[in-house]
Write a protein that holds these residues in place. Structure first.
Motif, PDB file in Angstrom:
ATOM      1  N   GLY A   1       0.803  -1.223   0.000  1.00  0.00           N
ATOM      2  CA  GLY A   1       0.000   0.000   0.000  1.00  0.00           C
ATOM      3  C   GLY A   1       0.829   1.262   0.000  1.00  0.00           C
ATOM      4  N   ILE A   2       2.094   1.154  -0.429  1.00  0.00           N
ATOM      5  CA  ILE A   2       2.983   2.317  -0.469  1.00  0.00           C
ATOM      6  C   ILE A   2       2.911   2.915  -1.870  1.00  0.00           C
ATOM      7  N   GLN A   3       2.306   4.088  -1.980  1.00  0.00           N
ATOM      8  CA  GLN A   3       2.163   4.728  -3.275  1.00  0.00           C
ATOM      9  C   GLN A   3       3.464   5.398  -3.711  1.00  0.00           C
ATOM     10  N   GLN A   4       3.563   5.677  -5.007  1.00  0.00           N
ATOM     11  CA  GLN A   4       4.797   6.215  -5.569  1.00  0.00           C
ATOM     12  C   GLN A   4       5.221   7.519  -4.889  1.00  0.00           C
ATOM     13  N   PHE A   5       4.277   8.449  -4.726  1.00  0.00           N
ATOM     14  CA  PHE A   5       4.654   9.745  -4.166  1.00  0.00           C
ATOM     15  C   PHE A   5       5.088   9.636  -2.712  1.00  0.00           C
ATOM     16  N   GLU A   6       4.629   8.588  -1.997  1.00  0.00           N
ATOM     17  CA  GLU A   6       5.032   8.402  -0.602  1.00  0.00           C
ATOM     18  C   GLU A   6       6.524   8.138  -0.466  1.00  0.00           C
ATOM     19  N   GLN A   7       7.096   7.549  -1.504  1.00  0.00           N
ATOM     20  CA  GLN A   7       8.511   7.210  -1.462  1.00  0.00           C
ATOM     21  C   GLN A   7       9.392   8.457  -1.490  1.00  0.00           C
ATOM     22  N   HIS A   8       8.773   9.584  -1.750  1.00  0.00           N
ATOM     23  CA  HIS A   8       9.522  10.843  -1.843  1.00  0.00           C
ATOM     24  C   HIS A   8       8.974  11.889  -0.866  1.00  0.00           C
ATOM     25  N   ARG A   9       8.287  11.453   0.169  1.00  0.00           N
ATOM     26  CA  ARG A   9       7.669  12.407   1.095  1.00  0.00           C
ATOM     27  C   ARG A   9       7.823  11.935   2.534  1.00  0.00           C
ATOM     28  N   THR A  10       8.270  12.840   3.392  1.00  0.00           N
ATOM     29  CA  THR A  10       8.384  12.562   4.819  1.00  0.00           C
ATOM     30  C   THR A  10       6.988  12.517   5.432  1.00  0.00           C
ATOM     31  N   HIS A  11       6.665  11.395   6.098  1.00  0.00           N
ATOM     32  CA  HIS A  11       5.336  11.276   6.698  1.00  0.00           C
ATOM     33  C   HIS A  11       5.285  10.023   7.578  1.00  0.00           C
ATOM     34  N   TRP A  12       4.190   9.874   8.264  1.00  0.00           N
ATOM     35  CA  TRP A  12       3.933   8.691   9.107  1.00  0.00           C
ATOM     36  C   TRP A  12       2.568   8.151   8.695  1.00  0.00           C
ATOM     37  N   ALA A  13       2.557   6.991   8.092  1.00  0.00           N
ATOM     38  CA  ALA A  13       1.314   6.360   7.654  1.00  0.00           C
ATOM     39  C   ALA A  13       1.046   5.116   8.483  1.00  0.00           C
ATOM     40  N   ILE A  14      -0.232   4.808   8.649  1.00  0.00           N
ATOM     41  CA  ILE A  14      -0.638   3.548   9.281  1.00  0.00           C
ATOM     42  C   ILE A  14      -1.347   2.741   8.199  1.00  0.00           C
ATOM     43  N   LYS A  15      -0.714   1.649   7.804  1.00  0.00           N
ATOM     44  CA  LYS A  15      -1.198   0.873   6.673  1.00  0.00           C
ATOM     45  C   LYS A  15      -2.062  -0.297   7.122  1.00  0.00           C
ATOM     46  N   ASP A  16      -3.070  -0.609   6.310  1.00  0.00           N
ATOM     47  CA  ASP A  16      -3.860  -1.808   6.541  1.00  0.00           C
ATOM     48  C   ASP A  16      -3.036  -3.034   6.147  1.00  0.00           C
ATOM     49  N   GLY A  17      -3.461  -4.188   6.604  1.00  0.00           N
ATOM     50  CA  GLY A  17      -2.789  -5.431   6.232  1.00  0.00           C
ATOM     51  C   GLY A  17      -1.529  -5.670   7.037  1.00  0.00           C
ATOM     52  N   ASP A  18      -0.833  -6.720   6.660  1.00  0.00           N
ATOM     53  CA  ASP A  18       0.390  -7.118   7.374  1.00  0.00           C
ATOM     54  C   ASP A  18       1.603  -7.021   6.462  1.00  0.00           C
ATOM     55  N   ILE A  19       2.778  -7.001   7.076  1.00  0.00           N
ATOM     56  CA  ILE A  19       4.024  -7.065   6.322  1.00  0.00           C
ATOM     57  C   ILE A  19       4.237  -8.517   5.911  1.00  0.00           C
ATOM     58  N   PRO A  20       4.362  -8.812   4.625  1.00  0.00           N
ATOM     59  CA  PRO A  20       4.460 -10.212   4.182  1.00  0.00           C
ATOM     60  C   PRO A  20       5.643 -10.943   4.808  1.00  0.00           C
ATOM     61  N   ALA A  21       5.409 -12.208   5.143  1.00  0.00           N
ATOM     62  CA  ALA A  21       6.456 -13.018   5.770  1.00  0.00           C
ATOM     63  C   ALA A  21       7.659 -13.181   4.856  1.00  0.00           C
ATOM     64  N   GLU A  22       7.422 -13.247   3.534  1.00  0.00           N
ATOM     65  CA  GLU A  22       8.547 -13.429   2.621  1.00  0.00           C
ATOM     66  C   GLU A  22       9.439 -12.196   2.571  1.00  0.00           C
ATOM     67  N   LEU A  23       8.876 -11.015   2.860  1.00  0.00           N
ATOM     68  CA  LEU A  23       9.702  -9.820   2.952  1.00  0.00           C
ATOM     69  C   LEU A  23      10.541  -9.866   4.225  1.00  0.00           C
ATOM     70  N   ILE A  24       9.923 -10.209   5.333  1.00  0.00           N
ATOM     71  CA  ILE A  24      10.654 -10.313   6.600  1.00  0.00           C
ATOM     72  C   ILE A  24      11.774 -11.342   6.484  1.00  0.00           C
ATOM     73  N   ALA A  25      11.553 -12.390   5.688  1.00  0.00           N
ATOM     74  CA  ALA A  25      12.569 -13.437   5.536  1.00  0.00           C
ATOM     75  C   ALA A  25      13.837 -12.917   4.889  1.00  0.00           C
ATOM     76  N   THR A  26      13.769 -11.798   4.173  1.00  0.00           N
ATOM     77  CA  THR A  26      14.963 -11.234   3.537  1.00  0.00           C
ATOM     78  C   THR A  26      15.753 -10.333   4.477  1.00  0.00           C
ATOM     79  N   SER A  27      15.248 -10.120   5.680  1.00  0.00           N
ATOM     80  CA  SER A  27      15.884  -9.201   6.627  1.00  0.00           C
ATOM     81  C   SER A  27      17.080  -9.847   7.317  1.00  0.00           C
ATOM     82  N   THR A  28      17.841  -9.024   8.012  1.00  0.00           N
ATOM     83  CA  THR A  28      19.011  -9.490   8.761  1.00  0.00           C
ATOM     84  C   THR A  28      18.999  -8.897  10.164  1.00  0.00           C
TER      85      THR A  28
END
Length: 300
Positions: free
Chosen positions: A108-135
């Protein structure tokens, strides 16, 4: 739900205190963000959900491409700002921004958000496969890591990101490791036959077939081809090609033969230097079919 905090300051998430302005709070948020800064008890809900803290695309700093996976703690309103601390996830603390942005739509991260300072509260969860790439520890930004991200950005047409990574690559001193790491980028720009074996791309594989298609397309285009291209093409198609490329291989072999004949016809000052002849023979020797044809001709 999860928190998404983005900062345009390239070192904002490196050292406390951490703050976010209230006027940017809940921007680009989902339907579940029923929170109010005037009701501190509602802000406690944000401490119960995970958070991604990232920098704007285009922000500077040594860790601008690092995204933190954490929990927000101790949220307090102080005038026009929200102050807080955060606790990195002990096993999954750091993510690469490219991995996050690769699934930006899903998050749910829109293009313009990637270039703007803000604090958003997103619906849904962070996918497990993304967390699996973390260190657990922040990955070191080696030349190999940066080069791999640069090649991926180039391949996927993310021009702005590729430009940022190119600038980061300039900070690394010249080295053989740097040169080899950039071979895939060179192939994207100009599919050069000799580079595919260096990358370990095997003939008769899907990757090998893609290599053939790219090299043949460059040959068909006919622009910016080196003088000894026919030797490269003959060797490459002999090794990587199939029956489909038989006609093109025969054409490359004929060009090599014409070049070899020209080297051997001059006399006196017009004779080709022995180095040129030796180089041409070495190029021929790389292709079993070409060297076989030369041997048959020499025995006639």
């Amino acid at each position: 739900m999860f928190n998404l905090l983005v900062s345009g300051h390239g070192e904002w998430w490196e050292t406390p205190p951490f703050t976010s302005t209230i006027d940017r709070f809940k921007e680009s948020s989902g339907a579940e963000a029923e929170l109010s800064t005037s009701r501190p008890e509602t802000l406690r809900r944000l401490e119960e959900i995970p958070a991604l803290l990232m920098y704007e695309v285009g922000a500077g700093g040594p860790h601008a491409r690092v995204v933190r996976h954490s929990r927000i703690r101790n949220i307090v309103r102080r005038g026009p700002e929200l102050a807080f601390t955060f606790e990195p996830d002990p096993k999954h603390a750091f993510l690469d921004r490219s991995a996050v942005l690769r699934i930006a739509d899903r998050l749910g991260i829109q293009q313009f958000e990637q270039h703007r300072t803000h604090w958003a509260i997103k619906d849904g969860d962070i996918p497990a496969e993304l967390i699996a790439t973390s260190t657990a520890e922040r990955a070191q930004r080696t030349v190999a890591v940066v080069a791999a991200e640069y090649v991926e950005a180039r391949r996927e047409g993310r021009r702005r990101e590729a430009a940022e990574l190119a600038e980061e690559l300039e900070d690394f001193p010249p080295s053989l490791e740097k040169a080899l790491s950039l071979v895939p980028a060179r192939i994207l720009q100009q599919p050069t036959p000799e580079l595919y074996p260096i990358l370990g791309i095997e003939p008769r594989t899907p990757e090998g077939r893609n290599a053939v298609v790219a090299v043949v397309a460059r040959d068909h285009n006919g622009q910016d081809l080196p003088a000894d291209w026919s030797y490269s093409l003959a060797w490459f198609l002999d090794l990587y090609g199939s029956a489909t490329e038989a006609g093109r291989l025969d054409g490359a072999l004929a060009e090599c033969a014409t070049h070899m004949i020209a080297l051997g016809t001059g006399e006196g000052e017009a004779a080709a230097p022995v180095e040129d002849i030796g180089y041409a023979l070495w190029r021929c020797s790389r292709s079993p079919k070409l060297i076989g044809d030369l041997r048959r001709e020499s025995l006639r």
